[in-house]
Each structure stands twice: as C-alpha cells, then as structure tokens.
Write a protein that holds these residues in place. Structure first.
Motif, PDB file in Angstrom:
ATOM      1  N   LEU A  40     -32.452  43.581  -3.589  1.00  0.00           N
ATOM      2  CA  LEU A  40     -32.021  42.472  -4.437  1.00  0.00           C
ATOM      3  C   LEU A  40     -30.744  42.822  -5.187  1.00  0.00           C
ATOM      4  N   ALA A  41     -30.636  44.063  -5.640  1.00  0.00           N
ATOM      5  CA  ALA A  41     -29.421  44.495  -6.342  1.00  0.00           C
ATOM      6  C   ALA A  41     -28.208  44.421  -5.421  1.00  0.00           C
ATOM      7  N   ASP A  42     -28.381  44.842  -4.163  1.00  0.00           N
ATOM      8  CA  ASP A  42     -27.295  44.738  -3.174  1.00  0.00           C
ATOM      9  C   ASP A  42     -26.884  43.280  -2.974  1.00  0.00           C
ATOM     10  N   LYS A  43     -27.868  42.444  -2.771  1.00  0.00           N
ATOM     11  CA  LYS A  43     -27.605  41.037  -2.475  1.00  0.00           C
ATOM     12  C   LYS A  43     -26.912  40.339  -3.636  1.00  0.00           C
ATOM     13  N   GLN A  44     -27.385  40.553  -4.846  1.00  0.00           N
ATOM     14  CA  GLN A  44     -26.813  39.880  -6.012  1.00  0.00           C
ATOM     15  C   GLN A  44     -25.364  40.299  -6.245  1.00  0.00           C
ATOM     16  N   LEU A  45     -25.073  41.575  -6.092  1.00  0.00           N
ATOM     17  CA  LEU A  45     -23.695  42.032  -6.285  1.00  0.00           C
ATOM     18  C   LEU A  45     -22.774  41.464  -5.218  1.00  0.00           C
ATOM     19  N   PHE A  46     -23.210  41.474  -3.972  1.00  0.00           N
ATOM     20  CA  PHE A  46     -22.356  40.967  -2.891  1.00  0.00           C
ATOM     21  C   PHE A  46     -22.116  39.468  -3.046  1.00  0.00           C
ATOM     22  N   GLU A  47     -23.126  38.724  -3.487  1.00  0.00           N
ATOM     23  CA  GLU A  47     -22.950  37.287  -3.725  1.00  0.00           C
ATOM     24  C   GLU A  47     -21.933  37.034  -4.829  1.00  0.00           C
ATOM     25  N   LYS A  48     -21.927  37.867  -5.850  1.00  0.00           N
ATOM     26  CA  LYS A  48     -20.925  37.726  -6.913  1.00  0.00           C
ATOM     27  C   LYS A  48     -19.519  37.944  -6.367  1.00  0.00           C
ATOM     28  N   ILE A  49     -19.367  38.935  -5.503  1.00  0.00           N
ATOM     29  CA  ILE A  49     -18.051  39.209  -4.917  1.00  0.00           C
ATOM     30  C   ILE A  49     -17.583  38.027  -4.080  1.00  0.00           C
ATOM     31  N   LEU A  50     -18.499  37.410  -3.338  1.00  0.00           N
ATOM     32  CA  LEU A  50     -18.145  36.271  -2.486  1.00  0.00           C
ATOM     33  C   LEU A  50     -17.768  35.041  -3.313  1.00  0.00           C
ATOM     34  N   LYS A  51     -18.442  34.831  -4.442  1.00  0.00           N
ATOM     35  CA  LYS A  51     -18.259  33.610  -5.214  1.00  0.00           C
ATOM     36  C   LYS A  51     -17.138  33.706  -6.249  1.00  0.00           C
ATOM     37  N   GLN A  52     -16.797  34.915  -6.683  1.00  0.00           N
ATOM     38  CA  GLN A  52     -15.824  35.081  -7.764  1.00  0.00           C
ATOM     39  C   GLN A  52     -14.501  35.624  -7.225  1.00  0.00           C
ATOM     40  N   PRO A  53     -13.468  34.791  -7.181  1.00  0.00           N
ATOM     41  CA  PRO A  53     -12.169  35.246  -6.643  1.00  0.00           C
ATOM     42  C   PRO A  53     -11.560  36.389  -7.448  1.00  0.00           C
ATOM     43  N   HIS A  54     -11.893  36.472  -8.755  1.00  0.00           N
ATOM     44  CA  HIS A  54     -11.307  37.508  -9.603  1.00  0.00           C
ATOM     45  C   HIS A  54     -12.248  38.699  -9.788  1.00  0.00           C
ATOM     46  N   HIS A  55     -13.277  38.807  -8.965  1.00  0.00           N
ATOM     47  CA  HIS A  55     -14.186  39.946  -9.087  1.00  0.00           C
ATOM     48  C   HIS A  55     -13.414  41.238  -8.817  1.00  0.00           C
ATOM     49  N   PRO A  56     -13.671  42.302  -9.601  1.00  0.00           N
ATOM     50  CA  PRO A  56     -12.920  43.555  -9.425  1.00  0.00           C
ATOM     51  C   PRO A  56     -12.972  44.133  -8.020  1.00  0.00           C
ATOM     52  N   LEU A  57     -14.035  43.851  -7.265  1.00  0.00           N
ATOM     53  CA  LEU A  57     -14.167  44.401  -5.912  1.00  0.00           C
ATOM     54  C   LEU A  57     -13.663  43.457  -4.833  1.00  0.00           C
ATOM     55  N   ARG A  58     -13.181  42.284  -5.235  1.00  0.00           N
ATOM     56  CA  ARG A  58     -12.720  41.313  -4.233  1.00  0.00           C
ATOM     57  C   ARG A  58     -11.531  41.858  -3.438  1.00  0.00           C
ATOM     58  N   GLY A  59     -10.727  42.692  -4.077  1.00  0.00           N
ATOM     59  CA  GLY A  59      -9.570  43.256  -3.386  1.00  0.00           C
ATOM     60  C   GLY A  59      -9.921  44.219  -2.270  1.00  0.00           C
TER      61      GLY A  59
END
Length: 404
Positions: free
Chosen positions: A345-364
């Motif tokens: 669940l921790a993996d899934k929630q973090l990856f979903e945040k990266i997909l949904k948030q264009p300014h997420h620190p890991l989006r780059g």
C-alpha cells in the motif's frame, strides 16, 4: 444580516462574523476563522516557495524523507550503470539552522513566486528578534538576532532549503542531493579527480552564506557495483565509512540493507516488549492494536518504498516474523492486514501521488510519456518503460513502472 466581504478577489460566504482591518472576528470574539485563513495562506505560500525551489534546483527534495532517499538511490544506481563506483560524501554544516543570515534569506525569498504581502509577512516574522541570557537572577542586555531561522516553525525548514537552493556542483557529471540540512555530494569514478575542487566549492559557498563545512563530521562512502580490487584514495580530512545513515535508513556501500533490517528488528523487539507490558497492565485490545500500528508498524514500514527492493527474501521474512510474533502475543489486533499488505500500500500510494502531481519532487525521475496513434486499452500509466538493468531494477521508479 451578516455582511459580505471580498478576499483575494473572491467573495466570502455569509457568516456571523465581521472582517475589519484584515481580521475576521466572530460574534463571540473568537479568531478561529481568521487563524484558518492565515494558516491556509501560509500553506499556499510555502507550497509556492517549494515549487520555485524544485524548478530552480532539481537536487533539492522538498517532499517526504522517503522521496529524498529514493532520489539519492536513483542517482547512485544510474551512475553505476556506466562506471564501477560512486563516491558519496555526506556533508555536515556546523549549526546550519543557527547561522542562516536574514539578509541573504530575504534576498533569495524575493526571487520566489510569492506575493508582496506574503514576502512582507515573512520578513516581518524573522525581523526584530532579540536574545538575552538569564543567569543567577541577572538578565543580560538584549542583543539583536540577524541570523538563524525560527526552529519549530513551519517556515524554518523551507527557509534553510531556500538558502541552500544555489548550492550546486562545480563539475559536470557530479550530482548533489539535498533534503533540509542533509546534503550529499555524488562523484562518479570518471570524475574522481574533481573531489577536492567540489569540496572547495562547497566551502566557498558556505563561507558566503555564513555557514561552515565541518570536515571532521563529514563522511564519505564508496558505493561499488562489485568488490573493488583497489580502493580509491581517501579524501583528506574526511573519514571513510562502509555505511551511512540517510534520513533514518542505513545504506551500505554494497547497497544492501543488512544493517538497516538489523536495526529495525532490534527496535521492533523493544516495541514488542513495551506493547506486551501495556497488555499486561490491562490496556483494551482495540487500543493496544492502535498503539501497535502507531509505533511498531510505522517504524517497520518507515520509508519502505525506498529500501524494500534492496532487501533479500531472508530479510523480508525477518520483518514478517515480527508480525507473526505480534499476532501470537495478541498485539496486532483482529486485522487481516499483513505487513506485506502495508508495504504494498505504501508503494502504491506514493506512486499514485507521483502520477497525479506534476510538481512532485520525484516527477523529474519519470521517463518520457509514451506517444501512440493507436486506440489501445487504457494503461495504468502513460510513461515509457525503461530498459531493465542490473542497477536500476531495484529502484522504486523502475520497479513501479513495471508492476503498477
């Protein structure tokens, strides 16, 4: 009838409160609505500062510690795909939060995407502060404070991050990873000759920003794909270690997690003993399960998306053994949720945040979006799948792109 007011070009809802001179007061003379507005404005301002920092410096991670560890491991493994080793230097600045100059902070704050009102608000917040000392009933004369940030405040960490936003590497090919005052310098084998130049560059930056690089507490670690026949030369004045504690996760020079898992299990056993003591003193089962989740489970899964794939099957089974013991002692509760489910669940929630948030620190770190002219079934994500290598298969981004 309550009046209507305009705030930031938006009409406020009618309520039993009056807004006069910028302050909202309700009929009971309470300031809760005003405090909520101030807090919301502050969070928006901090968010804009973080977005500005992320756009100017990709090496600064302004999200969670998990994101910072993922970023660091991603950079290291990406370098190791082409060379044999990476020199990782954990920089230590003496009293970093206490020596930030207010004048320099305000200058850098002016370059962010915040309004004049917010800028004036923050500068007023850090201005006009004094310090005095009381000893044996005597109080010294107050001295003005023109450096340091207000620790414990929401603006504190962001203020230091903003100060460090212009700290960059001196040589192309080197990397820097920053999270608050934790700074890591990454130098690949091909650039090993630039190590001293990079440290001089850091010391010059620190001097210009009223900081000081403490070489005695600065550590270096050589991360290699395989055991090196000849170890690289040590850096003068800096201790070489075989593992680094990066934001609470112990990373070894072979990128294995033996030490981290050992620390987790030792801490888990202490938590199990404390939970067992609470049970013996009559704490109800529901409350015991809540305490177990807040302490034992949260510690076992801290930053798990970053380190989970670097563990072998035996180490994962050691974590599962802790769960089984907690269930056997009646500490886990009636939940069917396993520790594996929590990690997933921790993996899934973090990856979903990266997909949904264009300014997420890991989006780059995400690969380019895949372009197609065919009307195919919807995929779980639109990004291209990177080629798997020995080095990148354990990275969170690569792992989730294939498994999500």
């Amino acid at each position: 009838m309550a009046s209507q007011y305009i705030l930031d070009n938006k009409r406020l809802k009618e309520s039993e409160s009056e807004r006069d001179l910028g302050v909202i007061i309700d009929k009971n003379l309470r300031f809760s609505d005003h405090c909520n507005n101030v807090a919301n404005s502050a969070n928006v301002a901090l968010g804009m500062i973080k977005i500005t920092i992320n756009s100017k410096s990709k090496s600064i991670i302004t999200g969670s510690t998990t994101a910072a560890i993922i970023y660091l491991l991603n950079k290291i493994t990406t370098m190791l795909e082409k060379i044999q080793y990476v020199r990782v230097i954990a920089l230590d600045f003496s009293k970093a939060f206490d020596t930030v100059k207010h004048s320099e902070l305000c200058r850098k704050l002016a370059g962010t995407q915040i309004t004049d009102k917010v800028y004036n608000w923050i500068t007023d917040y850090i201005s006009g502060r004094f310090h005095c000392t009381k000893y044996e009933g005597k109080i010294s004369a107050p001295e003005k404070i023109n450096a340091s940030i207000v620790q414990g405040s929401a603006i504190g960490p962001v203020a230091y991050i903003l100060t460090a936003s212009d700290l960059k590497v001196a040589s192309q090919g080197n990397e820097m990873s920053k999270y608050a005052d934790d700074t890591y310098l990454l130098i690949p084998e091909s650039n090993d000759h630039t190590t001293q130049d990079e440290l001089v560059n850091v010391e010059n930056w620190a001097r210009a920003n009223n900081l000081s690089l403490n070489r005695a507490k600065t550590k270096e670690m050589i991360v290699a794909r395989r055991r090196l026949i000849t170890s690289p030369n040590t850096t003068s004045g800096i201790e070489r270690v075989t593992s680094l504690n990066v934001l609470g996760v112990e990373i070894q020079d072979d990128l294995k997690m033996r030490g981290h898992i050992s620390n987790l299990i030792a801490g888990a056993n202490r938590d199990l003993f404390a939970l067992k003591t609470l049970r013996n003193h009559g704490l109800p089962q529901n409350n015991l399960a809540q305490v177990c989740r807040a302490t034992l489970v949260s510690k076992l899964t801290y930053a798990s998306p970053a380190w989970r794939a670097y563990c072998n099957a035996e180490e994962i089974s050691m974590i599962s053994a802790v769960e089984r013991k907690a269930r056997r002692w009646g500490l886990w509760g009636d939940s069917r949720e396993t520790i594996e489910n929590v990690l997933d669940l921790a993996d899934k929630q973090l990856f979903e945040k990266i997909l949904k948030q264009p300014h997420h620190p890991l989006r780059g770190l995400m690969p380019p979006i895949k372009k197609t002219v065919y009307n195919l079934r919807e995929r779980s994500h639109p990004f291209q799948l990177p080629a798997k290598t020995v080095c990148n298969t354990r990275n969170f981004i690569t792992r989730m792109l294939y498994n999500f």
